[in-house]
Motif scaffolding. Structure first.
Motif, mmCIF file in Angstrom:
data_model
loop_
_atom_site.group_PDB
_atom_site.id
_atom_site.type_symbol
_atom_site.label_atom_id
_atom_site.label_comp_id
_atom_site.label_asym_id
_atom_site.label_seq_id
_atom_site.Cartn_x
_atom_site.Cartn_y
_atom_site.Cartn_z
ATOM 1 N N ASN A 19 -13.218 1.897 -76.627
ATOM 2 C CA ASN A 19 -12.974 0.441 -77.177
ATOM 3 C C ASN A 19 -14.149 0.424 -78.595
ATOM 4 O OD1 ASN A 19 -14.234 -2.312 -77.343
ATOM 5 N ND2 ASN A 19 -12.453 -2.519 -75.961
ATOM 6 N N ILE A 20 -15.271 0.915 -78.494
ATOM 7 C CA ILE A 20 -16.356 0.812 -79.465
ATOM 8 C C ILE A 20 -15.799 1.494 -80.586
ATOM 9 C CG2 ILE A 20 -18.671 1.274 -80.273
ATOM 10 C CD1 ILE A 20 -19.283 1.054 -77.058
ATOM 11 N N ALA A 21 -15.066 2.684 -80.249
ATOM 12 C CA ALA A 21 -14.757 3.555 -81.357
ATOM 13 C C ALA A 21 -13.728 2.934 -82.326
ATOM 14 C CB ALA A 21 -14.044 5.017 -81.122
ATOM 15 N N ILE A 22 -12.791 2.207 -81.529
ATOM 16 C CA ILE A 22 -11.679 1.534 -82.076
ATOM 17 C C ILE A 22 -12.147 0.318 -82.997
ATOM 18 C CG2 ILE A 22 -9.869 -0.315 -81.969
ATOM 19 C CD1 ILE A 22 -8.950 1.310 -79.331
ATOM 20 N N LYS A 23 -13.222 -0.283 -82.587
ATOM 21 C CA LYS A 23 -13.845 -1.398 -83.342
ATOM 22 C C LYS A 23 -14.529 -0.668 -84.638
ATOM 23 C CE LYS A 23 -14.487 -4.402 -79.523
ATOM 24 N NZ LYS A 23 -15.449 -5.113 -78.677
ATOM 25 N N ARG A 24 -15.193 0.516 -84.540
ATOM 26 C CA ARG A 24 -15.819 1.004 -85.733
ATOM 27 C C ARG A 24 -15.059 1.668 -86.605
ATOM 28 N NH1 ARG A 24 -21.161 3.185 -83.123
ATOM 29 N NH2 ARG A 24 -21.960 1.291 -82.389
ATOM 30 N N LEU A 25 -13.904 2.213 -86.077
ATOM 31 C CA LEU A 25 -12.812 2.540 -87.169
ATOM 32 C C LEU A 25 -12.227 1.245 -87.969
ATOM 33 C CD1 LEU A 25 -11.167 5.040 -84.644
ATOM 34 C CD2 LEU A 25 -12.145 5.589 -86.818
ATOM 35 N N ILE A 104 -4.265 23.890 -85.503
ATOM 36 C CA ILE A 104 -4.986 22.300 -85.492
ATOM 37 C C ILE A 104 -6.417 22.514 -85.179
ATOM 38 C CG2 ILE A 104 -4.927 20.157 -84.346
ATOM 39 C CD1 ILE A 104 -2.059 20.779 -83.573
ATOM 40 N N GLU A 105 -7.294 21.898 -86.050
ATOM 41 C CA GLU A 105 -8.883 21.936 -85.952
ATOM 42 C C GLU A 105 -9.064 21.335 -84.657
ATOM 43 O OE1 GLU A 105 -12.444 20.091 -88.242
ATOM 44 O OE2 GLU A 105 -10.686 20.354 -89.233
ATOM 45 N N ALA A 106 -9.838 21.899 -83.647
ATOM 46 C CA ALA A 106 -10.517 21.401 -82.546
ATOM 47 C C ALA A 106 -11.937 21.017 -82.937
ATOM 48 C CB ALA A 106 -10.291 22.285 -81.423
ATOM 49 N N GLU A 107 -12.459 20.019 -83.017
ATOM 50 C CA GLU A 107 -13.581 19.653 -83.106
ATOM 51 C C GLU A 107 -14.441 19.058 -81.919
ATOM 52 O OE1 GLU A 107 -15.985 17.087 -86.694
ATOM 53 O OE2 GLU A 107 -14.087 17.531 -86.758
ATOM 54 N N ILE A 108 -15.446 19.606 -81.385
ATOM 55 C CA ILE A 108 -16.287 19.368 -80.344
ATOM 56 C C ILE A 108 -17.376 18.295 -81.050
ATOM 57 C CG2 ILE A 108 -17.713 19.447 -78.296
ATOM 58 C CD1 ILE A 108 -15.893 22.100 -77.688
ATOM 59 N N ALA A 109 -17.293 16.873 -80.760
ATOM 60 C CA ALA A 109 -18.232 16.174 -81.474
ATOM 61 C C ALA A 109 -18.018 14.736 -80.784
ATOM 62 C CB ALA A 109 -17.718 16.037 -82.948
ATOM 63 N N CYS A 110 -18.755 13.751 -81.302
ATOM 64 C CA CYS A 110 -18.573 12.397 -81.049
ATOM 65 C C CYS A 110 -18.327 11.631 -82.208
ATOM 66 C CB CYS A 110 -19.982 11.939 -80.574
ATOM 67 S SG CYS A 110 -20.074 10.047 -80.140
ATOM 68 N N THR A 111 -16.860 10.956 -81.903
ATOM 69 C CA THR A 111 -16.390 9.987 -83.120
ATOM 70 C C THR A 111 -17.538 9.056 -83.275
ATOM 71 O OG1 THR A 111 -14.214 10.328 -82.241
ATOM 72 C CG2 THR A 111 -14.787 8.311 -83.437
ATOM 73 N N LEU A 112 -18.209 8.388 -82.559
ATOM 74 C CA LEU A 112 -19.071 7.217 -83.001
ATOM 75 C C LEU A 112 -20.298 7.848 -83.813
ATOM 76 C CD1 LEU A 112 -19.567 5.323 -79.532
ATOM 77 C CD2 LEU A 112 -18.059 5.114 -81.621
ATOM 78 N N VAL A 113 -20.798 9.139 -83.566
ATOM 79 C CA VAL A 113 -21.665 9.875 -84.104
ATOM 80 C C VAL A 113 -21.341 10.103 -85.740
ATOM 81 C CG1 VAL A 113 -23.380 11.983 -84.608
ATOM 82 C CG2 VAL A 113 -23.096 10.792 -82.402
ATOM 83 N N LEU A 114 -20.045 10.865 -85.719
ATOM 84 C CA LEU A 114 -19.541 11.089 -87.129
ATOM 85 C C LEU A 114 -19.227 9.818 -87.872
ATOM 86 C CD1 LEU A 114 -16.458 13.486 -85.716
ATOM 87 C CD2 LEU A 114 -18.708 14.185 -86.848
ATOM 88 N N LEU A 115 -18.796 8.747 -87.355
ATOM 89 C CA LEU A 115 -18.951 7.637 -88.458
ATOM 90 C C LEU A 115 -20.040 7.108 -88.545
ATOM 91 C CD1 LEU A 115 -15.925 5.778 -85.956
ATOM 92 C CD2 LEU A 115 -15.569 6.554 -88.403
ATOM 93 N N SER A 116 -20.931 6.925 -87.928
ATOM 94 C CA SER A 116 -22.384 6.473 -88.093
ATOM 95 C C SER A 116 -23.241 7.324 -89.189
ATOM 96 C CB SER A 116 -23.300 6.370 -86.849
ATOM 97 O OG SER A 116 -23.619 7.549 -86.299
ATOM 98 N N THR A 117 -22.807 8.583 -89.382
ATOM 99 C CA THR A 117 -23.525 9.574 -90.029
ATOM 100 C C THR A 117 -22.379 9.982 -91.609
ATOM 101 O OG1 THR A 117 -22.669 11.491 -88.890
ATOM 102 C CG2 THR A 117 -25.009 10.643 -88.176
#
Length: 120
Positions: A19-25, A104-117
């Motif tokens: 939910n938070i990811a949708i809002k940040r996107l 297809i690229e596979a990325e082990i990461a956090c969408t929220l961190v990627l957005l904030s950085t």
């Protein structure tokens, strides 16, 4: 719309990371579509409860555990996104391998961190 992000495992619960990811996107003016267990809406993003035939998915960001992902393997591969982000708790090396075999690229990461950085 192009360069769309699909949030898979979306929830209307404001305490859930999907939910938070949708809002940040949306805050970043990025195109978002969502699939979850139940229909709903986050801001203006409709959450579907069934697989949709999206045409231009750039990124799939996962909020499903590895067991629940199995039902989506062929669906995600057929969408042919540029990348799939495995958020914390969704890591799945079996699926990573399948994605890589399909270029297809596979990325082990956090969408929220990627957005904030600004690395999204």
């Amino acid at each position: 719309m192009k360069n769309i992000t699909l949030v898979l495992g979306a929830s209307t619960n404001p305490n859930r990371y999907s939910n938070i990811a949708i809002k940040r996107l949306v805050d970043r003016n990025l195109a978002v579509v969502a699939i979850g267990l139940r229909k709903g809406k986050v801001l203006e993003v409709v959450i579907d409860d069934e697989k949709q035939d999206y045409k231009t998915i750039d990124t799939v960001t996962l909020y499903l555990n590895s067991k629940r992902q199995e039902a989506y393997y062929s669906y995600i591969i057929a969408l042919n996104p540029r990348r799939v982000i495995f958020n914390p708790g969704t890591e799945n090396m079996e699926f990573v391998k399948l994605l890589q075999e399909n270029n297809i690229e596979a990325e082990i990461a956090c969408t929220l961190v990627l957005l904030s950085t600004n690395q999204y």
